[in-house]
Design an enzyme around this catalytic site. Structure first.
Site, short mmCIF file in Angstrom:
data_model
loop_
_atom_site.label_atom_id
_atom_site.label_comp_id
_atom_site.label_asym_id
_atom_site.label_seq_id
_atom_site.Cartn_x
_atom_site.Cartn_y
_atom_site.Cartn_z
N TYR A 20 0.83 -1.21 0.00
CA TYR A 20 0.00 0.00 0.00
C TYR A 20 0.87 1.26 0.00
O TYR A 20 0.65 2.18 -0.79
CB TYR A 20 -0.91 -0.01 1.24
CG TYR A 20 -1.75 1.23 1.39
CD1 TYR A 20 -2.82 1.47 0.54
CD2 TYR A 20 -1.45 2.18 2.38
CE1 TYR A 20 -3.58 2.63 0.68
CE2 TYR A 20 -2.22 3.33 2.52
CZ TYR A 20 -3.28 3.54 1.67
OH TYR A 20 -4.03 4.69 1.79
N LYS A 61 1.22 4.37 -2.85
CA LYS A 61 0.92 5.79 -2.61
C LYS A 61 2.16 6.66 -2.87
O LYS A 61 2.04 7.80 -3.33
CB LYS A 61 0.40 5.99 -1.18
CG LYS A 61 -0.98 5.38 -0.94
CD LYS A 61 -2.08 6.04 -1.78
CE LYS A 61 -3.47 5.58 -1.38
NZ LYS A 61 -4.54 6.16 -2.19
N1 LIG Z 1 -9.26 5.42 5.72
C1 LIG Z 1 -8.02 5.80 5.97
O1 LIG Z 1 -7.54 5.70 7.12
C2 LIG Z 1 -7.18 6.40 4.87
C3 LIG Z 1 -5.97 6.99 5.23
C4 LIG Z 1 -5.17 7.54 4.24
C5 LIG Z 1 -5.58 7.50 2.91
N2 LIG Z 1 -6.77 6.92 2.58
C6 LIG Z 1 -7.16 6.92 1.17
O2 LIG Z 1 -8.42 7.51 1.03
C7 LIG Z 1 -9.09 6.98 -0.12
C8 LIG Z 1 -10.49 6.56 0.25
O3 LIG Z 1 -10.42 5.54 1.23
P1 LIG Z 1 -11.58 5.26 2.29
O4 LIG Z 1 -10.98 5.29 3.62
O5 LIG Z 1 -12.75 6.10 2.00
O6 LIG Z 1 -11.88 3.72 1.95
P2 LIG Z 1 -13.26 2.96 1.72
O7 LIG Z 1 -14.28 3.40 2.69
O8 LIG Z 1 -12.88 1.52 1.66
O9 LIG Z 1 -13.72 3.46 0.28
C9 LIG Z 1 -12.97 3.17 -0.85
C10 LIG Z 1 -13.78 3.47 -2.08
O10 LIG Z 1 -13.00 3.09 -3.23
C11 LIG Z 1 -13.82 2.24 -4.02
N3 LIG Z 1 -13.07 1.33 -4.87
C12 LIG Z 1 -12.31 0.28 -4.53
N4 LIG Z 1 -11.85 -0.34 -5.62
C13 LIG Z 1 -12.33 0.35 -6.69
C14 LIG Z 1 -12.24 0.21 -8.08
N5 LIG Z 1 -11.55 -0.79 -8.65
N6 LIG Z 1 -12.86 1.12 -8.87
C15 LIG Z 1 -13.58 2.12 -8.33
N7 LIG Z 1 -13.74 2.31 -7.01
C16 LIG Z 1 -13.11 1.42 -6.21
C17 LIG Z 1 -14.70 1.49 -3.04
O11 LIG Z 1 -15.82 0.91 -3.70
P3 LIG Z 1 -16.66 -0.30 -3.05
O12 LIG Z 1 -17.61 0.33 -2.06
O13 LIG Z 1 -17.34 -0.90 -4.22
O14 LIG Z 1 -15.68 -1.21 -2.38
C18 LIG Z 1 -15.08 2.65 -2.12
O15 LIG Z 1 -16.10 3.43 -2.69
C19 LIG Z 1 -8.21 5.83 -0.62
O16 LIG Z 1 -7.45 6.27 -1.71
C20 LIG Z 1 -7.31 5.53 0.57
O17 LIG Z 1 -6.07 5.00 0.17
C21 LIG Z 1 -7.58 6.36 3.53
#
Ligand SMILES: NC(=O)c1ccc[n+]([C@@H]2O[C@H](COP(=O)([O-])OP(=O)(O)OC[C@H]3O[C@@H](n4cnc5c(N)ncnc54)[C@H](OP(=O)(O)O)[C@@H]3O)[C@@H](O)[C@H]2O)c1
Length: 270
Positions: free
Chosen positions: A192, A196
């Site tokens: 991961y 990034k």
């Molecule tokens: N949460 C954290 O602590 C955190 C920290 C740092 C960075 N981030 C970044 O923030 C962003 C959003 O993460 P989040 O925390 O909101 O995670 P999340 O709740 O798991 O949401 C991820 C989203 O991405 C979608 N997704 C996954 N694979 C995909 C694909 N092949 N095509 C299109 N959409 C896809 C998922 O769709 P489905 O609902 O269909 O699975 C979901 O809508 C990510 O880039 C993550 O790396 C998150």
């Protein structure tokens, strides 16, 4: 429905989590027309309807960032319906490494072993491929597919936001004098984190490429957030807080920054 005076924004992976909170944040402006990206049409329609039952400000759009045909179909649809895009938010991301780690810990505990077992190389390679396919290749292909539509933006400046992570920062990782060095230098989540880190280079690439056009291309670090992403394994903050800086970058004006990596507290080292 007319979108002409409104700024058209596409958010990938917005049916839940941080992307959903970004859509909610932009909705409050009432001057944005939000294309809520979802790889699953019904999940997207449900989320869009929850946020805006009138459909006046938010419409769902199906886009699987790991599938080129799906990306192209989405771009073609936006072109035929709206003729342009003003803001692209590359938010979709996965960390399936966490599932494998949880599984390994469980197995290790059950077997009473002090070390994890041998790495399955084929499984590890698949993990790299799957995570890179969404986090890196997906963001790159979506940006390529939507660039011709951003060229037609009527809402200067066109903006692109790449949702990255502090964990991908090489600067934080090597700053041995940094307050959180112990945390960032831990050898955790190499798949991961490297996806990034590579995304950050991609952000700088597009910032330089579109600099002469005046586009604003930036990276945002959400911080640990309570979404499905963390699988409840660690406690994070609400998605609405992590959306703040992404919304800010998506709404930058001509005097805003470009080629910068930040969170809501300011600049983060690349
Ligand atoms: N949460 C954290 O602590 C955190 C920290 C740092 C960075 N981030 C970044 O923030 C962003 C959003 O993460 P989040 O925390 O909101 O995670 P999340 O709740 O798991 O949401 C991820 C989203 O991405 C979608 N997704 C996954 N694979 C995909 C694909 N092949 N095509 C299109 N959409 C896809 C998922 O769709 P489905 O609902 O269909 O699975 C979901 O809508 C990510 O880039 C993550 O790396 C998150």
């Amino acid at each position: 429905m007319t979108t002409e005076p409104r700024t058209i924004v596409l958010i990938t992976g917005a049916n839940q989590g941080i992307g959903y909170a970004v859509a909610q944040g932009l909705l409050a402006y009432k001057s944005y027309f939000i294309l809520l990206g979802s790889r699953d049409a019904s999940r997207g329609a449900k989320a869009a309807n929850e946020l805006d039952p009138t459909g006046e400000f938010i419409q769902s759009i199906t886009i699987d960032v790991a599938d080129d045909a799906s990306i192209q179909q989405a771009a073609d649809l936006v072109e035929s319906k709206y003729g342009r895009l003003d803001v692209l938010i590359n938010n979709a991301g996965i960390n399936t490494e966490i599932d494998i780690m949880i599984e390994q810990h469980k197995k290790q505990r059950e077997e009473g072993a002090s070390q994890p077992g041998k790495v399955d190389l084929a499984q590890q390679r698949k993990l790299f491929r799957d995570v890179y396919d969404v986090n890196l290749f997906g963001a790159a292909m979506v940006t390529e597919a939507f660039t011709p539509l951003l060229e037609k933006s009527t809402s200067a400046p066109a903006r692109i936001v790449f949702v990255s992570s502090h964990t991908g920062s090489l600067g934080l990782r090597v700053d041995s004098l940094g307050a959180e060095y112990a945390k960032w230098s831990r050898p955790s989540f190499p798949v991961y984190r490297s996806s990034k880190a590579a995304l950050n280079m991609l952000t700088l690439h597009y910032a330089a490429k579109f600099n002469d056009k005046g586009w604003k291309v930036n990276g945002s670090c959400p911080n640990l957030t309570d979404t499905n992403f963390a699988r409840g394994w660690v406690k994070g903050r609400p998605a609405s807080e992590s959306a703040v800086n992404i919304v800010r970058l998506a709404t930058l004006s001509t005097d805003g920054e470009s080629g910068v990596y930040s969170d809501e507290n300011g600049v983060v080292p690349w």
